[in-house]
Design a protein around this motif. Sequence first.
Motif, PDB file in Angstrom:
ATOM      1  N   GLU A   1       2.858 -10.537 -57.565  1.00 22.53           N
ATOM      2  CA  GLU A   1       3.551 -11.044 -56.267  1.00 22.53           C
ATOM      3  C   GLU A   1       4.826 -11.678 -56.406  1.00 22.53           C
ATOM      4  O   GLU A   1       5.834 -11.670 -55.895  1.00 22.53           O
ATOM      5  CB  GLU A   1       2.667 -11.696 -55.485  1.00 22.53           C
ATOM      6  N   GLU A   2       4.769 -12.506 -57.460  1.00 16.76           N
ATOM      7  CA  GLU A   2       5.919 -13.529 -58.075  1.00 16.76           C
ATOM      8  C   GLU A   2       7.080 -12.517 -58.519  1.00 16.76           C
ATOM      9  O   GLU A   2       8.247 -12.851 -58.360  1.00 16.76           O
ATOM     10  CB  GLU A   2       5.620 -14.497 -59.112  1.00 16.76           C
ATOM     11  N   LEU A   3       6.696 -11.548 -59.082  1.00 11.55           N
ATOM     12  CA  LEU A   3       7.674 -10.531 -59.803  1.00 11.55           C
ATOM     13  C   LEU A   3       8.270  -9.793 -58.409  1.00 11.55           C
ATOM     14  O   LEU A   3       9.455  -9.398 -58.506  1.00 11.55           O
ATOM     15  CB  LEU A   3       7.113  -9.367 -60.835  1.00 11.55           C
ATOM     16  N   LEU A   4       7.355  -9.537 -57.716  1.00 12.10           N
ATOM     17  CA  LEU A   4       8.106  -8.835 -56.514  1.00 12.10           C
ATOM     18  C   LEU A   4       9.089  -9.633 -55.571  1.00 12.10           C
ATOM     19  O   LEU A   4      10.102  -9.190 -55.168  1.00 12.10           O
ATOM     20  CB  LEU A   4       6.864  -8.419 -55.305  1.00 12.10           C
ATOM     21  N   MET A   5       8.702 -11.093 -55.507  1.00 16.40           N
ATOM     22  CA  MET A   5       9.737 -11.710 -54.842  1.00 16.40           C
ATOM     23  C   MET A   5      10.996 -11.962 -55.684  1.00 16.40           C
ATOM     24  O   MET A   5      12.174 -11.858 -55.253  1.00 16.40           O
ATOM     25  CB  MET A   5       9.272 -13.329 -54.852  1.00 16.40           C
ATOM     26  N   GLU A   6      10.841 -11.666 -56.998  1.00 15.69           N
ATOM     27  CA  GLU A   6      12.051 -11.812 -57.832  1.00 15.69           C
ATOM     28  C   GLU A   6      13.068 -10.599 -57.808  1.00 15.69           C
ATOM     29  O   GLU A   6      14.218 -10.735 -57.779  1.00 15.69           O
ATOM     30  CB  GLU A   6      11.624 -11.838 -59.386  1.00 15.69           C
ATOM     31  N   VAL A   7      12.514  -9.545 -57.494  1.00 17.90           N
ATOM     32  CA  VAL A   7      13.066  -8.155 -57.558  1.00 17.90           C
ATOM     33  C   VAL A   7      13.346  -7.683 -56.218  1.00 17.90           C
ATOM     34  O   VAL A   7      14.252  -6.651 -55.899  1.00 17.90           O
ATOM     35  CB  VAL A   7      12.645  -6.877 -58.175  1.00 17.90           C
TER      36      VAL A   7
ATOM     37  N   LEU B   1       0.724   1.764 -67.156  1.00  9.83           N
ATOM     38  CA  LEU B   1       0.750   0.429 -66.361  1.00  9.83           C
ATOM     39  C   LEU B   1       2.137   0.126 -66.157  1.00  9.83           C
ATOM     40  O   LEU B   1       2.470  -0.447 -64.987  1.00  9.83           O
ATOM     41  CB  LEU B   1      -0.054  -0.745 -67.240  1.00  9.83           C
ATOM     42  N   GLN B   2       3.383   0.411 -66.762  1.00  9.98           N
ATOM     43  CA  GLN B   2       4.462   0.308 -66.492  1.00  9.98           C
ATOM     44  C   GLN B   2       5.099   1.138 -65.390  1.00  9.98           C
ATOM     45  O   GLN B   2       5.514   0.878 -64.446  1.00  9.98           O
ATOM     46  CB  GLN B   2       5.544   0.658 -67.691  1.00  9.98           C
ATOM     47  N   THR B   3       4.667   2.180 -65.237  1.00 17.62           N
ATOM     48  CA  THR B   3       4.533   3.241 -64.107  1.00 17.62           C
ATOM     49  C   THR B   3       4.157   2.772 -62.953  1.00 17.62           C
ATOM     50  O   THR B   3       4.722   2.595 -61.785  1.00 17.62           O
ATOM     51  CB  THR B   3       4.400   4.702 -64.547  1.00 17.62           C
ATOM     52  N   ALA B   4       2.862   2.525 -62.942  1.00 26.16           N
ATOM     53  CA  ALA B   4       2.184   1.877 -61.859  1.00 26.16           C
ATOM     54  C   ALA B   4       2.763   0.641 -61.367  1.00 26.16           C
ATOM     55  O   ALA B   4       3.044   0.505 -60.157  1.00 26.16           O
ATOM     56  CB  ALA B   4       0.861   1.352 -62.265  1.00 26.16           C
ATOM     57  N   LEU B   5       3.393  -0.366 -62.379  1.00 23.75           N
ATOM     58  CA  LEU B   5       4.207  -1.677 -61.567  1.00 23.75           C
ATOM     59  C   LEU B   5       5.380  -1.175 -60.797  1.00 23.75           C
ATOM     60  O   LEU B   5       5.696  -1.437 -59.887  1.00 23.75           O
ATOM     61  CB  LEU B   5       4.406  -2.322 -62.994  1.00 23.75           C
ATOM     62  N   LEU B   6       6.024  -0.257 -61.690  1.00 23.42           N
ATOM     63  CA  LEU B   6       7.187   0.236 -60.916  1.00 23.42           C
ATOM     64  C   LEU B   6       7.139   0.986 -59.584  1.00 23.42           C
ATOM     65  O   LEU B   6       7.687   0.720 -58.460  1.00 23.42           O
ATOM     66  CB  LEU B   6       8.169   1.429 -61.831  1.00 23.42           C
TER      67      LEU B   6
END
Length: 293
Positions: free
Chosen positions: A277-283, A40-45
């Motif tokens: 989506e919120e994480l995407l806006m953060e990074v 899941l970490q790899t998928a998220l990255l």
Amino acid sequence: MRCPNHLLIELEQLRRLKARRGYRGRFAPSPTGVLHFGNLQTALLSWLQARCSDGEWYLRIDDLDTPRNRPESLLRIQSDLRWLGLHWDGPPMLQSSRRGHYSSWLSFLRRSGVLFACRCSRRDLAGKPVYPGTCRAIEAGWGWQAQRLPSWRLRVPEHNPYGSGDVVVRRADGFIAYQFATVIDELCFGITDVVRGNDLRDALPAQLSIYAALGQSCPRFWHGPLLYDSEGQKLSKRDASTGLDAARSKGEDAAHVIGQLAAGLGLVPQGSRLSAEELLMEVRDSDALPLDS
């Protein structure tokens, strides 16, 4: 060696598609069990890298190794990704539906004389990290011998820059080798960037040798950190306690899991709760993803 027209046409169409659309990434799990937190970490990255690049992100299911597949895992992979908000573009692609395509490429390579039959067993090659070329200079035969078929190896030029040795492209049990299938798929789907765990870095020399043999450029490769259990062992699908079922049984929701994964990557403070989506806006504008080429 001259590539058949229909394969050349397909590659040219996809090269144009890749150039027109820009970034195209993918996540490619095997349906051999539940996704653990390392997957899941790899998928998220991978998803973050694609979306930060305003690109597309695809889901490929690497299900060629039929004896290890679990039928229920295919739907479970998709439901877990959706639950986390990691939505992909287009329908999932199953490698098992593309066996004929891989066979066409193998037939082309065999007719071109760059493959050879290898009858070395795992015992023969034990302790040899690079194939020593045992069968490349002999006529091992392509048919059955002693109730076994040979593996097919790509004849890689000596002193090639990747140090891969001669790469298996079809296994002795008749299954298409992972290294070969994944290269063909990256080419045929116009993948520009591959994000995967650091444990797959060792696969790079073999894959680069296959790209070179096909006369094709490779995607950009990125490798992310691995997750380990309390005993320092890399997480495994054999341990169900490392999947989302265990998290949900403790009352953790998707925002908690995304926050936990993101904090482990150093993207947000510990204890953060946020959607994908919120994480995407953060990074998006921070260039903070912990990826090595």
